[in-house]
Motif scaffolding. Structure first.
Motif, PDB file in Angstrom:
ATOM      1  N   TRP A 166       9.665   3.411  25.180  1.00 11.25           N
ATOM      2  CA  TRP A 166       8.926   2.430  25.965  1.00 11.25           C
ATOM      3  C   TRP A 166       8.265   3.104  27.173  1.00 11.25           C
ATOM      4  CZ3 TRP A 166      10.053   0.235  30.910  1.00 11.25           C
ATOM      5  CH2 TRP A 166       9.244  -0.843  31.246  1.00 11.25           C
ATOM      6  N   ILE A 169      15.207   3.754  22.749  1.00 12.98           N
ATOM      7  CA  ILE A 169      14.218   2.681  22.935  1.00 12.98           C
ATOM      8  C   ILE A 169      13.591   2.737  24.317  1.00 12.98           C
ATOM      9  CG2 ILE A 169      13.996   0.172  23.118  1.00 12.98           C
ATOM     10  CD1 ILE A 169      16.080  -0.012  20.847  1.00 12.98           C
ATOM     11  N   LEU A 170      14.403   2.977  25.352  1.00 17.35           N
ATOM     12  CA  LEU A 170      13.870   3.098  26.704  1.00 17.35           C
ATOM     13  C   LEU A 170      12.914   4.290  26.820  1.00 17.35           C
ATOM     14  CD1 LEU A 170      13.960   2.050  29.625  1.00 17.35           C
ATOM     15  CD2 LEU A 170      15.800   3.692  30.033  1.00 17.35           C
TER      16      LEU A 170
END
Length: 55
Positions: free
Chosen positions: A53, A49-50
């Protein structure tokens, strides 16, 4: 099925030179399997997810 003794590491602590990895694996061996698996899944998912993003 093999015995637990067949899988245990009987080497001295620090003999491989990777003290951080050895201590991490010894910690993971002391906690329940489901908890370690859940922790690894949460950390892996957070990296994905990081990364998405940041991109």
């Amino acid at each position: 099925m093999k015995r637990k003794e067949d899988y245990e590491d009987d080497a001295r602590f620090g003999s491989s030179g990777f003290i951080e990895w050895e201590s991490l694996f010894k910690l993971f061996n002391k906690i329940p399997y489901r908890l370690a698996k859940g922790f690894a899944l949460i950390i892996g998912t957070s990296y994905v997810i990081l990364g998405a993003w940041v991109i």
